[in-house]
Design a protein around this motif. Structure first.
Motif, mmCIF file in Angstrom:
data_model
loop_
_atom_site.group_PDB
_atom_site.id
_atom_site.type_symbol
_atom_site.label_atom_id
_atom_site.label_comp_id
_atom_site.label_asym_id
_atom_site.label_seq_id
_atom_site.Cartn_x
_atom_site.Cartn_y
_atom_site.Cartn_z
ATOM 1 N N ALA A 145 0.852 -1.190 0.000
ATOM 2 C CA ALA A 145 0.000 0.000 0.000
ATOM 3 C C ALA A 145 0.887 1.239 0.000
ATOM 4 O O ALA A 145 2.070 1.171 0.334
ATOM 5 N N ALA A 146 0.319 2.367 -0.386
ATOM 6 C CA ALA A 146 1.087 3.619 -0.389
ATOM 7 C C ALA A 146 1.547 3.948 1.037
ATOM 8 O O ALA A 146 2.684 4.361 1.252
ATOM 9 N N ASP A 147 0.669 3.739 2.012
ATOM 10 C CA ASP A 147 1.034 3.968 3.416
ATOM 11 C C ASP A 147 1.338 2.618 4.068
ATOM 12 O O ASP A 147 0.442 1.802 4.273
ATOM 13 N N ILE A 148 2.623 2.415 4.391
ATOM 14 C CA ILE A 148 3.005 1.105 4.929
ATOM 15 C C ILE A 148 2.624 0.968 6.397
ATOM 16 O O ILE A 148 2.477 -0.129 6.914
ATOM 17 N N ASP A 149 2.426 2.093 7.083
ATOM 18 C CA ASP A 149 2.165 2.020 8.525
ATOM 19 C C ASP A 149 0.693 1.767 8.821
ATOM 20 O O ASP A 149 0.064 2.490 9.589
ATOM 21 N N LYS A 206 -0.238 -6.464 0.577
ATOM 22 C CA LYS A 206 -1.272 -7.270 -0.079
ATOM 23 C C LYS A 206 -0.590 -8.527 -0.622
ATOM 24 O O LYS A 206 0.287 -8.459 -1.481
ATOM 25 N N VAL A 207 -0.993 -9.673 -0.083
ATOM 26 C CA VAL A 207 -0.365 -10.945 -0.473
ATOM 27 C C VAL A 207 -1.133 -11.526 -1.656
ATOM 28 O O VAL A 207 -2.315 -11.858 -1.547
ATOM 29 N N ASP A 208 -0.450 -11.651 -2.806
ATOM 30 C CA ASP A 208 -1.108 -12.188 -4.002
ATOM 31 C C ASP A 208 -0.949 -13.699 -4.091
ATOM 32 O O ASP A 208 -1.873 -14.400 -4.486
ATOM 33 N N ASP A 247 16.259 -12.934 10.114
ATOM 34 C CA ASP A 247 14.813 -13.202 10.023
ATOM 35 C C ASP A 247 14.003 -12.467 11.092
ATOM 36 O O ASP A 247 12.847 -12.107 10.863
ATOM 37 N N LEU A 248 14.610 -12.245 12.241
ATOM 38 C CA LEU A 248 13.863 -11.513 13.258
ATOM 39 C C LEU A 248 13.838 -10.020 12.933
ATOM 40 O O LEU A 248 12.917 -9.304 13.327
ATOM 41 N N THR A 249 14.831 -9.555 12.190
ATOM 42 C CA THR A 249 14.793 -8.164 11.731
ATOM 43 C C THR A 249 13.565 -7.941 10.854
ATOM 44 O O THR A 249 12.831 -6.965 11.045
ATOM 45 N N THR A 250 13.313 -8.843 9.912
ATOM 46 C CA THR A 250 12.141 -8.642 9.052
ATOM 47 C C THR A 250 10.860 -8.746 9.885
ATOM 48 O O THR A 250 9.920 -7.981 9.672
ATOM 49 N N ALA A 251 10.830 -9.662 10.841
ATOM 50 C CA ALA A 251 9.637 -9.780 11.695
ATOM 51 C C ALA A 251 9.429 -8.503 12.508
ATOM 52 O O ALA A 251 8.302 -8.015 12.652
ATOM 53 N N ALA A 252 10.517 -7.937 13.029
ATOM 54 C CA ALA A 252 10.405 -6.703 13.827
ATOM 55 C C ALA A 252 9.936 -5.545 12.956
ATOM 56 O O ALA A 252 9.138 -4.704 13.397
ATOM 57 N N ILE A 253 10.418 -5.486 11.721
ATOM 58 C CA ILE A 253 9.971 -4.435 10.793
ATOM 59 C C ILE A 253 8.461 -4.543 10.579
ATOM 60 O O ILE A 253 7.731 -3.541 10.623
ATOM 61 N N ALA A 254 7.973 -5.774 10.390
ATOM 62 C CA ALA A 254 6.539 -5.958 10.171
ATOM 63 C C ALA A 254 5.739 -5.563 11.417
ATOM 64 O O ALA A 254 4.734 -4.849 11.324
ATOM 65 N N GLU A 255 6.177 -6.008 12.593
ATOM 66 C CA GLU A 255 5.448 -5.643 13.815
ATOM 67 C C GLU A 255 5.499 -4.134 14.044
ATOM 68 O O GLU A 255 4.547 -3.536 14.535
ATOM 69 N N ALA A 256 6.625 -3.496 13.685
ATOM 70 C CA ALA A 256 6.753 -2.045 13.876
ATOM 71 C C ALA A 256 5.797 -1.275 12.965
ATOM 72 O O ALA A 256 5.204 -0.279 13.388
ATOM 73 N N ARG A 257 5.646 -1.737 11.736
ATOM 74 C CA ARG A 257 4.860 -0.984 10.759
ATOM 75 C C ARG A 257 3.386 -1.353 10.780
ATOM 76 O O ARG A 257 2.534 -0.518 10.531
ATOM 77 N N MET A 258 3.108 -2.656 11.022
ATOM 78 C CA MET A 258 1.723 -3.140 10.843
ATOM 79 C C MET A 258 1.191 -3.878 12.050
ATOM 80 O O MET A 258 0.056 -4.337 12.021
ATOM 81 N N LEU A 271 6.138 -10.939 5.902
ATOM 82 C CA LEU A 271 5.535 -9.624 5.641
ATOM 83 C C LEU A 271 6.596 -8.532 5.727
ATOM 84 O O LEU A 271 6.651 -7.631 4.884
ATOM 85 N N GLY A 272 7.465 -8.615 6.731
ATOM 86 C CA GLY A 272 8.553 -7.645 6.841
ATOM 87 C C GLY A 272 9.520 -7.769 5.673
ATOM 88 O O GLY A 272 10.061 -6.765 5.189
ATOM 89 N N ALA A 273 9.715 -9.011 5.193
ATOM 90 C CA ALA A 273 10.577 -9.201 4.021
ATOM 91 C C ALA A 273 9.965 -8.515 2.805
ATOM 92 O O ALA A 273 10.680 -7.893 2.009
ATOM 93 N N ALA A 274 8.646 -8.574 2.673
ATOM 94 C CA ALA A 274 7.998 -7.899 1.536
ATOM 95 C C ALA A 274 8.215 -6.388 1.620
ATOM 96 O O ALA A 274 8.447 -5.723 0.601
ATOM 97 N N VAL A 275 8.163 -5.829 2.854
ATOM 98 C CA VAL A 275 8.427 -4.393 3.025
ATOM 99 C C VAL A 275 9.845 -4.064 2.579
ATOM 100 O O VAL A 275 10.084 -3.088 1.856
#
Lengths: 322, 322
Positions: free
Chosen positions: B20-24, B30-32, B113-124, B309-313
């Motif tokens: 999405a335009a706004d990641i937060d 969006k998982v295709d 891998d926990l970095t990507t997980a933390a990014i996802a929890e931080a943003r979404m 999800l964080g990896a996608a970000v």
């Protein structure tokens, strides 16, 4: 004129100083006058005691003070409120910065005392040129502060850096602070003294007993003196102590991934024999040590002046911010 | 199309996604398409395995990939070189990002891998709106990452966050990683299983033994199942386990001073009974807990999808950086 004050457990050290244009040099702080007075023993006389100290430095200098900064042990928040200090058992949420500002009529910053020491080592001492380092002070207790990407790491409330209180022996006896087995019980001068007395009680450290005048009088200072003489038993105690220092530093490397560790505090005056042993032991406590860059251990360079020099730097910040 | 891949010990989970335009926002990714394949067991087939996975998602989506990001356990530096990974015992300094970029012909980022997980929890997820938080994952091991002033804390080499390896029992037995008594030996699913088996051996946990089919078969999962039933013995085990989790989190609060702690990983699926116990125990391990703001413990919100999800970000970041 700027005033920096370092409040210790027994004495307050204060300087009247001016700052060089470039602070990132070893001679950035020019000390014009220096005073030492006993630390007030209760909160209600602390403000008056500091005010008198600042006024005496004003009299020495013959000029008005434009900014003051204080370093004090304990939990100090970003507004200069002292939430807890081991030196002031009756303090609870003392708004020290605000009260001093009112008393002195000039801008005042209050910081944790190791924060001011870390600022000094970062700008003028052993942290120069390093954007990511851990500073630890091994004294009566153990404190730590971190520089991250060139900035002091303060945490959400200004309380970051209390690594001395991380648990390293979960089954250990409760420490002064109430938590079982904190790192400072092992890596402080008290921890060094305990190791040394254990060796002395076993009869294996006659020189330590001789220097101290008795087994139970052996302390961290005794070890320092015997190490300076090259005493083998003292060096064996130092081996064990270095491991106790390294295990906490290794945890900090695992957590913070610094480039360098600066070791200060009274115990660090043992110098190279301690530094080399800690550096040699460090890798055992770091995950993946074999595949990552080693983390050099360096000794702090500013000694007991670090805190007051960093306070002078912060006094300059206070004066600029107005 | 962006591709995020989360490489686990047994399987690789990958998604084709758009942002999405706004990641937060909670629905930022969006998982295709989604695919799961076994994790390649050696370094020489890892690149080809990931390439095949990305190509299969391209075929699913009927479109070209513009950015890829990978999360993998272990020490990954800021250039995407994997220095050590528990999932790939033969890996040594594998330049995974560079090799994948060559194979795929598009920008690739490789992260812990926990970095990507933390990014996802931080943003979404559970870190939204919080600038200073600690994220821990309690799984087979224990990982941690930190957000500081709204930014992921990476450390000097990208290795920050290995709190699972801090020493909490200096006299403890050596762990898989070689260090004595690391936190992850106590706060992981393995640590939970050990506590539970000790209770079962003493005869005090019949339901755990019944559920597992034998005393030595009791594991962390058995505790989770028995806690869900309200079994008293399992809840008593959980009390002890929560203390083992809290002691490490308390050390992290002493060191990092966060506003919030996000608890994820497989063990966190026990949910509220674990969360509440850890939160209640936390203050015992924090210096000056009585005079500082309490640190809320919250459960992670994105479950096993957090990493991918964080990896996608990060794949979006890769595509933008080119």
């Amino acid at each position: 004129m700027l005033v920096g004050v370092d409040i210790g457990g027994t004495k307050m050290l204060a300087i009247a100083a001016s700052l060089a244009a470039d602070i990132d040099t070893p001679d950035a702080v020019k000390v014009d006058h220096e005073r030492r007075v006993p630390t007030p023993k209760s909160a209600d006389v602390m403000v008056a005691g500091i005010e008198a100290l600042v006024r005496s430095l004003e009299a020495d200098s013959g000029g008005g003070v434009s900014g003051v900064a204080i370093g004090i042990a304990g939990l100090v928040d970003t507004l200069g409120v002292v939430h807890y200090s081991p030196h002031l058992p009756d303090v609870h949420q003392l708004a020290l910065a605000a009260e001093l500002r009112k008393a002195l009529g000039c801008p005042v910053i209050v910081e944790n005392d190791l924060t001011t020491a870390a600022i000094a080592e970062a700008r003028m001492g052993a942290g120069r040129g390093c954007r990511n380092f851990v500073m630890v002070a091994l004294g009566t207790g153990v404190g730590s502060k971190y520089y991250v990407d060139g900035e002091l790491f303060r945490g959400a409330h200004g309380f970051a850096g209390e690594a001395g209180h991380m648990t390293v022996d979960r089954d250990g006896p409760r420490h002064l602070t109430g938590q079982p087995g904190p790192w400072e019980a092992f890596a402080s001068g008290l921890g060094l003294g305990e190791l040394a007395r254990a060796a002395a009680r076993g009869g294996g450290a006659p020189r330590l007993v001789e220097l101290a005048g008795g087994v139970e009088a052996v302390s961290g200072q005794t070890v320092a003196a015997a190490v300076a003489e090259g005493d083998a038993a003292a060096l064996a105690v130092l081996d064990d102590f270095a491991e106790q220092v390294a295990l906490g530093l290794g945890s900090l490397v695992n957590i913070l991934d610094p480039e360098r560790i600066v070791v200060g505090g009274g115990v660090s005056e043992i110098g190279e024999p301690l530094r080399a042993r800690v550096e040699a032991a460090l890798g055992r406590w770091i995950v993946g040590a074999a595949v990552r860059p080693p983390v050099p251990i360096v000794l702090a360079q500013l000694g007991e002046m670090a805190g007051v020099l960093g306070a002078a730097v912060r006094a300059g910040d206070a004066a600029r911010a107005g």
